[in-house]
Motif scaffolding. Sequence first.
Motif, PDB file in Angstrom:
ATOM      1  N   PHE A 223      13.998  11.771   0.196  1.00 18.11           N
ATOM      2  CA  PHE A 223      12.627  11.265   0.232  1.00 18.11           C
ATOM      3  C   PHE A 223      12.265  10.904   1.669  1.00 18.11           C
ATOM      4  CE2 PHE A 223      13.844  10.629  -4.145  1.00 18.11           C
ATOM      5  CZ  PHE A 223      12.696  10.972  -4.843  1.00 18.11           C
ATOM      6  N   ASN A 224      11.081  11.289   2.086  1.00 20.72           N
ATOM      7  CA  ASN A 224      10.627  11.016   3.456  1.00 20.72           C
ATOM      8  C   ASN A 224       9.508   9.987   3.498  1.00 20.72           C
ATOM      9  OD1 ASN A 224      12.376  12.934   4.603  1.00 20.72           O
ATOM     10  ND2 ASN A 224      10.922  14.574   4.208  1.00 20.72           N
ATOM     11  N   SER A 225       8.703   9.935   2.461  1.00 22.65           N
ATOM     12  CA  SER A 225       7.521   9.069   2.462  1.00 22.65           C
ATOM     13  C   SER A 225       7.767   7.871   1.549  1.00 22.65           C
ATOM     14  CB  SER A 225       6.299   9.861   1.997  1.00 22.65           C
ATOM     15  OG  SER A 225       5.154   9.050   2.025  1.00 22.65           O
ATOM     16  N   ILE A 226       8.320   6.806   2.139  1.00 24.79           N
ATOM     17  CA  ILE A 226       8.655   5.602   1.383  1.00 24.79           C
ATOM     18  C   ILE A 226       7.872   4.443   1.969  1.00 24.79           C
ATOM     19  CG2 ILE A 226      10.492   4.023   0.686  1.00 24.79           C
ATOM     20  CD1 ILE A 226      12.453   6.382   1.077  1.00 24.79           C
ATOM     21  N   ASN A 227       7.081   3.802   1.140  1.00 24.11           N
ATOM     22  CA  ASN A 227       6.272   2.659   1.562  1.00 24.11           C
ATOM     23  C   ASN A 227       6.912   1.386   1.018  1.00 24.11           C
ATOM     24  OD1 ASN A 227       4.183   1.065   2.496  1.00 24.11           O
ATOM     25  ND2 ASN A 227       2.825   1.556   0.793  1.00 24.11           N
ATOM     26  N   ILE A 228       7.242   0.434   1.899  1.00 27.43           N
ATOM     27  CA  ILE A 228       7.861  -0.827   1.501  1.00 27.43           C
ATOM     28  C   ILE A 228       6.791  -1.910   1.486  1.00 27.43           C
ATOM     29  CG2 ILE A 228       9.667  -2.524   2.021  1.00 27.43           C
ATOM     30  CD1 ILE A 228      10.745   0.305   1.517  1.00 27.43           C
ATOM     31  N   VAL A 229       6.721  -2.654   0.387  1.00 33.75           N
ATOM     32  CA  VAL A 229       5.769  -3.758   0.255  1.00 33.75           C
ATOM     33  C   VAL A 229       6.565  -5.023  -0.033  1.00 33.75           C
ATOM     34  CG1 VAL A 229       3.810  -4.643  -1.056  1.00 33.75           C
ATOM     35  CG2 VAL A 229       4.018  -2.193  -0.655  1.00 33.75           C
ATOM     36  N   PRO A 230       6.341  -6.116   0.726  1.00 34.82           N
ATOM     37  CA  PRO A 230       7.083  -7.361   0.472  1.00 34.82           C
ATOM     38  C   PRO A 230       6.881  -7.848  -0.963  1.00 34.82           C
ATOM     39  CG  PRO A 230       5.808  -7.513   2.498  1.00 34.82           C
ATOM     40  CD  PRO A 230       5.388  -6.246   1.819  1.00 34.82           C
ATOM     41  N   GLY A 231       7.919  -8.469  -1.513  1.00 30.63           N
ATOM     42  CA  GLY A 231       7.878  -8.949  -2.885  1.00 30.63           C
ATOM     43  C   GLY A 231       6.884 -10.062  -3.109  1.00 30.63           C
ATOM     44  N   ASN A 232       6.533 -10.788  -2.061  1.00 34.73           N
ATOM     45  CA  ASN A 232       5.601 -11.891  -2.249  1.00 34.73           C
ATOM     46  C   ASN A 232       4.148 -11.463  -2.127  1.00 34.73           C
ATOM     47  OD1 ASN A 232       5.632 -11.384   0.443  1.00 34.73           O
ATOM     48  ND2 ASN A 232       6.182 -13.453   1.092  1.00 34.73           N
ATOM     49  N   ASP A 233       3.917 -10.162  -1.931  1.00 41.12           N
ATOM     50  CA  ASP A 233       2.553  -9.644  -1.847  1.00 41.12           C
ATOM     51  C   ASP A 233       2.080  -9.296  -3.259  1.00 41.12           C
ATOM     52  OD1 ASP A 233       0.158  -8.476  -1.267  1.00 41.12           O
ATOM     53  OD2 ASP A 233       0.965  -6.882  -0.006  1.00 41.12           O
ATOM     54  N   VAL A 234       1.650 -10.306  -4.003  1.00 38.80           N
ATOM     55  CA  VAL A 234       1.323 -10.112  -5.411  1.00 38.80           C
ATOM     56  C   VAL A 234      -0.006  -9.418  -5.630  1.00 38.80           C
ATOM     57  CG1 VAL A 234       2.708 -12.049  -6.199  1.00 38.80           C
ATOM     58  CG2 VAL A 234       0.315 -12.413  -5.619  1.00 38.80           C
ATOM     59  N   HIS A 235      -0.725  -9.130  -4.578  1.00 37.83           N
ATOM     60  CA  HIS A 235      -2.018  -8.450  -4.728  1.00 37.83           C
ATOM     61  C   HIS A 235      -1.906  -6.969  -4.395  1.00 37.83           C
ATOM     62  CE1 HIS A 235      -3.810 -12.286  -5.442  1.00 37.83           C
ATOM     63  NE2 HIS A 235      -3.309 -12.750  -4.318  1.00 37.83           N
ATOM     64  N   THR A 236      -0.691  -6.455  -4.423  1.00 37.46           N
ATOM     65  CA  THR A 236      -0.459  -5.056  -4.103  1.00 37.46           C
ATOM     66  C   THR A 236      -1.217  -4.157  -5.066  1.00 37.46           C
ATOM     67  OG1 THR A 236       1.733  -5.555  -3.295  1.00 37.46           O
ATOM     68  CG2 THR A 236       1.310  -3.278  -3.915  1.00 37.46           C
ATOM     69  N   GLU A 237      -1.878  -3.191  -4.526  1.00 33.35           N
ATOM     70  CA  GLU A 237      -2.511  -2.178  -5.355  1.00 33.35           C
ATOM     71  C   GLU A 237      -1.786  -0.873  -5.095  1.00 33.35           C
ATOM     72  OE1 GLU A 237      -6.718  -1.934  -5.272  1.00 33.35           O
ATOM     73  OE2 GLU A 237      -6.957  -4.092  -5.121  1.00 33.35           O
ATOM     74  N   ILE A 238      -1.732  -0.046  -6.111  1.00 32.51           N
ATOM     75  CA  ILE A 238      -1.064   1.234  -5.963  1.00 32.51           C
ATOM     76  C   ILE A 238      -1.917   2.129  -5.078  1.00 32.51           C
ATOM     77  CG2 ILE A 238      -0.276   3.283  -7.183  1.00 32.51           C
ATOM     78  CD1 ILE A 238       1.407   0.778  -7.661  1.00 32.51           C
ATOM     79  N   GLY A 239      -1.334   2.560  -3.995  1.00 34.68           N
ATOM     80  CA  GLY A 239      -2.017   3.481  -3.100  1.00 34.68           C
ATOM     81  C   GLY A 239      -1.695   4.906  -3.507  1.00 34.68           C
ATOM     82  N   PRO A 240      -1.766   5.816  -2.571  1.00 36.39           N
ATOM     83  CA  PRO A 240      -1.468   7.211  -2.887  1.00 36.39           C
ATOM     84  C   PRO A 240       0.045   7.438  -2.974  1.00 36.39           C
ATOM     85  CG  PRO A 240      -2.015   6.994  -0.580  1.00 36.39           C
ATOM     86  CD  PRO A 240      -2.183   5.632  -1.191  1.00 36.39           C
ATOM     87  N   VAL A 241       0.634   7.066  -4.102  1.00 35.91           N
ATOM     88  CA  VAL A 241       2.070   7.252  -4.309  1.00 35.91           C
ATOM     89  C   VAL A 241       2.305   8.011  -5.602  1.00 35.91           C
ATOM     90  CG1 VAL A 241       2.748   5.193  -3.011  1.00 35.91           C
ATOM     91  CG2 VAL A 241       2.350   5.011  -5.455  1.00 35.91           C
TER      92      VAL A 241
END
Length: 177
Positions: free
Chosen positions: A35-53
């Motif tokens: 896998f080349n395209s890996i997006n890491i989001v911190p666990g405390n970012d509870v407002h994460t929205e699914i982007g183009p994944v």
Amino acid sequence: MTSEEKRLIADCRVMIIGASDFIDYVKAELYRSGFNSINIVPGNDVHTEIGPVDMVAEYAGEACTHVKGNAAIPIIYPFDFVDGGSAIVVMPGDDNELHGKANARLWAVEYMAGYCAFWNMEGCDWLQSALPKIREGKTSDAAQRTAAHICARIAANIAVGREVKHFPRFYLCKNLE
């Protein structure tokens, strides 16, 4: 693995949600799998929205409070069960029993131990003996690496269009080391 499968994996976009060394293990295994395209989001970012994944790998050891809405993407939940690793895949349209659980790790281990006992599955004895350690909050680097490996294999299979077990079924493996 064929060159087409390698291309599909390289082109697949994966989001990892969580905070801990465990996510670093998952990320490393995903890179090792191609896998080349890996997006890491911190666990405390509870407002994460699914982007183009194309799929999400979420560490669910603590509360699963990330906002996903009705995103039509597979979600892989890897678990450290001290003496082994595990993962649950939630495909679009599946009931997501893990979403919003205060302690998804404990819920998952109790669910899997009960499932194994009910169906009299072989090779699950280690899971019953790990329950007290998990209830105490213990973790294991070996179990985290095992779960990360399971997660990466599942993600690769999803990326190339292979059938994967999904909830209510699960993946479970005693530590590889």
